[in-house]
Structures are given as structure tokens and as C-alpha cells.
Write an enzyme that holds these catalytic residues in place. Structure first.
Site, PDB file in Angstrom:
ATOM      1  N   GLY A 137       0.818  -1.209   0.000  1.00  0.00           N
ATOM      2  CA  GLY A 137       0.000   0.000   0.000  1.00  0.00           C
ATOM      3  C   GLY A 137       0.851   1.257   0.000  1.00  0.00           C
ATOM      4  O   GLY A 137       0.548   2.235  -0.699  1.00  0.00           O
ATOM      5  N   HIS A 178       8.356  -8.621   5.767  1.00  0.00           N
ATOM      6  CA  HIS A 178       7.791  -7.329   6.182  1.00  0.00           C
ATOM      7  C   HIS A 178       8.837  -6.695   7.095  1.00  0.00           C
ATOM      8  O   HIS A 178       8.798  -6.835   8.319  1.00  0.00           O
ATOM      9  CB  HIS A 178       6.470  -7.538   6.925  1.00  0.00           C
TER      10      HIS A 178
END
Length: 323
Positions: free
Chosen positions: A154, A179
Site C-alpha cells: 500500500g 515485512h
């Protein structure tokens, strides 16, 4: 006479900044009909449940309450956000030992409740904790999913959208891998309306280093937010609600998640960020993106770093595993 469908039930474990933002996003978007919240700070949870319920007259009906582990028995989804938060100067991997211990204290009572739904892990380091949840729970691989690189993707879409002056939702792009610090953008694929971002940069007479600048900006965004306000929660809370919605509504949606590797990218025995299809039954398909040689090297390096930290942490914490 048609049989009435069972209300969709979600149990959230962890009512800190990320958890409460996830809960608020679920309420705002009308996702699920029942939301139970578990946290060691029981009075805080009771207050949050009342406060969240106060928003339902303007959203949609929802049963929101302070829950306990036996309430997980008939839940469709258990979302884990509980854990020590990342502090200024810390990486997500620095959290692994303390959050593995916290995770163990959560997964065991959830499983013992008779829970037969899907785990969505959001707490950091999410790739390691997702793999640990799978091993601790003894669940099939399709019922343990991590938020993975959904937030990072995003952020990448946001940065590219701003550069090209298009809505971020029109940007087809992925961040892959951990991540965390070893994540990377899939520039060989990332595009807007079929035009690769790398080609757009070249056509607009920007230096090749622009792509690396974007990579660094996305990777450092969490550190920037943490240094300025102490924690990140709006982005990940909203992204996690989106994942929950895709699962509960059986959307068969492609999302960048932390999912198990079974030969994809030449990887095994870990969870890492890649596009995957999710629906009501959990993980439906792991998508192996075609990568350039350089991107494959980055994926391998990201996996190696995760495995190194994970193996060491599992030994040091002595976490009990069912598989």
C-alpha cells in the site's frame, strides 16, 4: 424455508493501538456481525467495546464485547495483534524473542477452546510469528495467514501514485519478501495500466536511481512514523481489516500476504510475503511471481535472513510446537 446464516464472528487478541484501529475499521466498514476483544487489560477492553458500540448507530449492527479465550470456539477468524511494539531504533526482527513468548500464551488457549477457524497474524515480526502460529497450532497451512507485505505494498502504491499523479488503487505493484528491512519492490512487474514504472521513470527523464529512492522511502516509512509519533497503526489496522473482509466475504482476492513456501521461489519451511488468494476457507493459492534474476536474489536473501533469525529464536525461547 431458507436457513439463516450464522453471524460472522471475529475474535481480536490485542487491544493496543493496532488492535483498536483494526476494530474501529471493522466497525466503520460493517465487516462481521460479532467482534470479541481479548486483552490482559480487561477494563480497557470493556471501555473500548462500549466506545466502539457507540459508533454502530451510524455504521451497521454489530455485537461488540470484551471476550475471553473460550469465546474463540465458534469464531470464524482470530486476529492476533498482541505483542511488544516496535520502539525507535528497533527493527521488527528485534522483537522476535519477546513476541514469540507472548504468541505462545495466545495460540495455546485459542486452540484449546476448540477453535476451527482461521488465524490472521498481524503482530511483528509477522513472517516469523505467522510461521510460529502454524507450528504451535498444528493447523493446516491454509488456516494460518499473516498480514505480510500488505501495508508495504500500500505504501508503494501511494508513492508511485503520487509520482505518476494517479489514484494509488490504479497502481499494480507489490512489495515482496520480509515485512521489514529486506523487503523489495517487484520492478519487473510493477506497472500502471500496463506501463511498467521503470519505463515511466525512463520516459520522464528521471535517473535510474529514482527506483531505488522509492524502495528506500517505502522501506523507511515505518521508522519515520515511529520516530515522529511513536508507533504505526492506522495503515496496518486498515490493511488488516481489508484482509479480514476478503476472508469473511469469500472474495477470492489476491493480496500480498505472509504465506507458507512449498518450493515457490525455491523456498521451503518459512512464511514470507508474496501475492496469494484468500477466501472463506483461508489460503486458497500461493502465487509465485516471475522475478528477474536480481529480484530472485533479493527474495532468497530475505528468506535467508528470516530463517536465520527464526531458527535462533525458536531455540532460545524453547517454544512448544505441534508440528
Amino acid at each position: 424455508m431458507a436457513r439463516e446464516e450464522k453471524p460472522r464472528k471475529v475474535i481480536l487478541v490485542g487491544d493496543g493501538a493496532v488492535g483498536s484501529t483494526f476494530a474501529f475499521s471493522m466497525v466503520q466498514q460493517g465487516i462481521a456481525e460479532e467482534l470479541g476483544i481479548i486483552d490482559i487489560a480487561k477494563e480497557h477492553v470493556e471501555g473500548d467495546a462500549i466506545d466502539l458500540a457507540d459508533a454502530t448507530p451510524w455504521t451497521s449492527p454489530k455485537n461488540i464485547y470484551a471476550a475471553d479465550y473460550p469465546d474463540c470456539k465458534d469464531a470464524d477468524l482470530v486476529v492476533i495483534t498482541a505483542g511488544a511494539p516496535q520502539k525507535p531504533g528497533e527493527t521488527r526482527l528485534d522483537l522476535v524473542n519477546k513476541n514469540l513468548k507472548i504468541l505462545s500464551s495466545i495460540v495455546e488457549p485459542v486452540v484449546e477452546s476448540g477453535f476451527e477457524g482461521i488465524f490472521l497474524v498481524v503482530a511483528n515480526p509477522v513472517d516469523i510469528l505467522t510461521h510460529a502460529t502454524w507450528r504451535m497450532s498444528g493447523f493446516p497451512k491454509d488456516r494460518v495467514i499473516g498480514s505480510g507485505t500488505s501495508l508495504d505494498t500500500g505504501r508503494l502504491q501511494k508513492v508511485i501514485g503520487k509520482m505518476e499523479n494517479v489514484d494509488p488503487s490504479s497502481v499494480n505493484a507489490y512489495m515482496l519478501g520480509e515485512h521489514g528491512d529486506t523487503e523489495f519492490p517487484a520492478w519487473s512487474y510493477n506497472n500502471v495500466a500496463g506501463v511498467k514504472v521503470a519505463d515511466w521513470v525512463k520516459a520522464h527523464n528521471m535517473p535510474e536511481s529514482k527506483l531505488e529512492d522509492i524502495h528506500q522511502e517505502v522501506k523507511d516509512m515505518a521508522y519515520d512514523i515511529i520516530n515522529k509519533k511513536g508507533a504505526t497503526f492506522y495503515g496496518i489496522g486498515t490493511a488488516s481489516a481489508m484482509i479480514a473482509k476478503a476472508i469473511l466475504n469469500d472474495e477470492h482476492r489476491v493480496l500480498p500476504l505472509s504465506v507458507p513456501m512449498d518450493g515457490e521461489y525455491g523456498l521451503h519451511d518459512l512464511h514470507i510475503g508474496t501475492p496469494a488468494v484468500v477466501g472463506r476457507k483461508g489460503l486458497e493459492q500461493v502465487i509465485e511471481m516471475p522475478l528477474s534474476d536480481k529480484e530472485q536474489e533479493l527474495m532468497t536473501a530475505s528468506a535467508d535472513q528470516l530463517k536465520k533469525v527464526m531458527d535462533k529464536a525458536f531455540k532460545e525461547t524453547g517454544v512448544k510446537v505441534r508440528q
